[in-house]
Design a protein around this motif. Structure first.
Motif, short mmCIF file in Angstrom:
data_model
loop_
_atom_site.label_atom_id
_atom_site.label_comp_id
_atom_site.label_asym_id
_atom_site.label_seq_id
_atom_site.Cartn_x
_atom_site.Cartn_y
_atom_site.Cartn_z
N THR A 132 -16.87 24.40 36.32
CA THR A 132 -17.66 25.58 36.64
C THR A 132 -19.15 25.24 36.73
O THR A 132 -19.85 25.68 37.64
N ASN A 160 -20.95 28.17 39.25
CA ASN A 160 -20.34 29.48 39.08
C ASN A 160 -20.24 29.80 37.60
O ASN A 160 -20.26 28.91 36.75
N THR A 161 -20.09 31.06 37.26
CA THR A 161 -19.91 31.48 35.88
C THR A 161 -18.43 31.64 35.61
O THR A 161 -17.75 32.39 36.31
N ALA A 162 -17.94 30.93 34.58
CA ALA A 162 -16.52 31.03 34.26
C ALA A 162 -16.19 32.41 33.73
O ALA A 162 -16.99 33.05 33.07
N THR A 213 -12.79 23.29 32.15
CA THR A 213 -13.22 24.47 32.91
C THR A 213 -14.74 24.59 32.91
O THR A 213 -15.36 24.88 33.94
N TRP A 214 -15.34 24.33 31.75
CA TRP A 214 -16.81 24.39 31.67
C TRP A 214 -17.41 23.39 32.64
O TRP A 214 -18.35 23.72 33.39
#
Length: 233
Positions: free
Chosen positions: A216, A221-223, A212-213
Motif C-alpha cells: 500500500t 494508497n491508504t489500506a 499489505t502495509w
C-alpha cells in the motif's frame, strides 16, 4: 517515493531466551546465590506478560544491580554473551520462511536492520537463516531511542516508514513521533499501552499486515483493513 521497513533484531527477528540466559550465566559467578535460577524464573514471568520490565536484558541487569554486581562485570558479560549468539550456548530462532518474507517486502520497500546490539554474532545468525544479503542497510549499536531519529528522518524523506520492534519506547516511539507507522511484537505486544499501528506476539502473526502495509505504501494508497485485521485505528 520508496517506503522503508526498519526491523529491530533481538526480540523481533531473533526470538528465544538463549542469549539472555547466556548473559545471566556469565554474570552468575559474581552474583548472589541462585542468581541464574532467579533470572530464569523472572524471564519466564516476563514472557508470560507478568512483568513491567521492557525486556529480558533489563531484568537481568536489575537482578545484577540488586546483587551488587560491579557494572563493569555486567557489561563484560553482555559483550561476551553476544559472541555466543546463535551457538548452542545462546540459541535463537526466527519466523518460518523469513527469507521468503523479506524477499516479498523488498519488492515494495527498502529493508533496514537497526539494533542497539553490536554486530558480534548477528552476521553469522543472518547467514544461517539465509537472509544476510536481504537487508539494504544494517546499523549496529545505533543507540536507540535517540539513535533511531536520524535513520527514520532520512527514510521519511524518501517515503513512508514502518518501524518494527519489541520495545515500544526504544524501537517505536521515536519513529512514531516523526510520523512513521509502527508494529509492536514480543512479550509486551498485547499489554503495552503504547499506541501503535500493528501489534502481534510474533512477526509471523503480522506477516500479512506488514506485506499489505508495504504494498500500500508503495502504491501511495491508504489500506482499508477488514474487521479481522490487527491494524489499529
Amino acid at each position: 517515493m520508496t517506503p522503508t521497513i526498519v526491523f529491530d533484531f533481538d526480540g523481533t527477528l531473533a526470538v528465544g531466551p538463549g542469549p539472555i540466559l547466556a548473559y545471566a550465566k556469565l554474570i552468575a559467578p559474581a552474583a548472589g546465590a541462585d542468581f541464574f535460577d532467579r533470572a530464569r524464573t523472572s524471564l519466564l514471568a516476563f514472557e508470560s506478560g507478568a512483568s513491567e520490565y521492557r525486556d529480558g536484558y533489563a531484568i537481568i541487569g536489575a537482578l545484577a544491580d540488586s546483587d551488587g554486581v560491579d557494572p563493569e562485570i555486567t557489561q563484560a558479560a553482555y559483550y561476551a554473551s553476544r559472541k555466543l549468539l546463535g551457538t548452542d550456548q545462546a540459541p535463537v530462532s526466527t519466523m518460518p520462511e523469513l527469507a521468503d518474507f523479506l524477499q516479498e517486502l523488498r519488492a515494495h520497500a527498502r529493508i533496514v536492520l537497526a539494533t542497539n546490539a553490536p554486530a558480534d554474532g548477528i552476521d553469522a545468525v543472518l547467514t544461517s537463516w539465509g537472509v544476510d544479503d536481504l537487508f539494504d542497510e544494517m546499523r549496529f549499536t545505533i543507540g536507540k531511542p535517540d539513535g533511531l531519529i536520524a535513520l527514520v528522518t532520512e527514510a521519511l524523506a524518501a517515503g513512508p516508514v514502518l518501524a518494527i520492534g519489541d520495545i515500544a519506547e526504544f524501537d517505536l516511539a521515536p519513529a512514531a513521533e516523526l510520523g512513521a507507522d509502527t508494529a509492536l511484537v514480543g512479550a509486551t505486544a498485547h499489554t503495552s499501552p503504547a499506541v501503535v499501528t500493528l501489534r502481534g506476539r510474533f512477526i509471523s502473526d503480522l506477516r500479512s499486515d506488514i506485506h499489505t502495509w508495504a504494498a500500500t505504501a508503495a502504491s501511495h494508497n491508504t489500506a482499508s483493513p477488514d474487521a479481522s485485521s490487527s491494524l489499529e485505528r
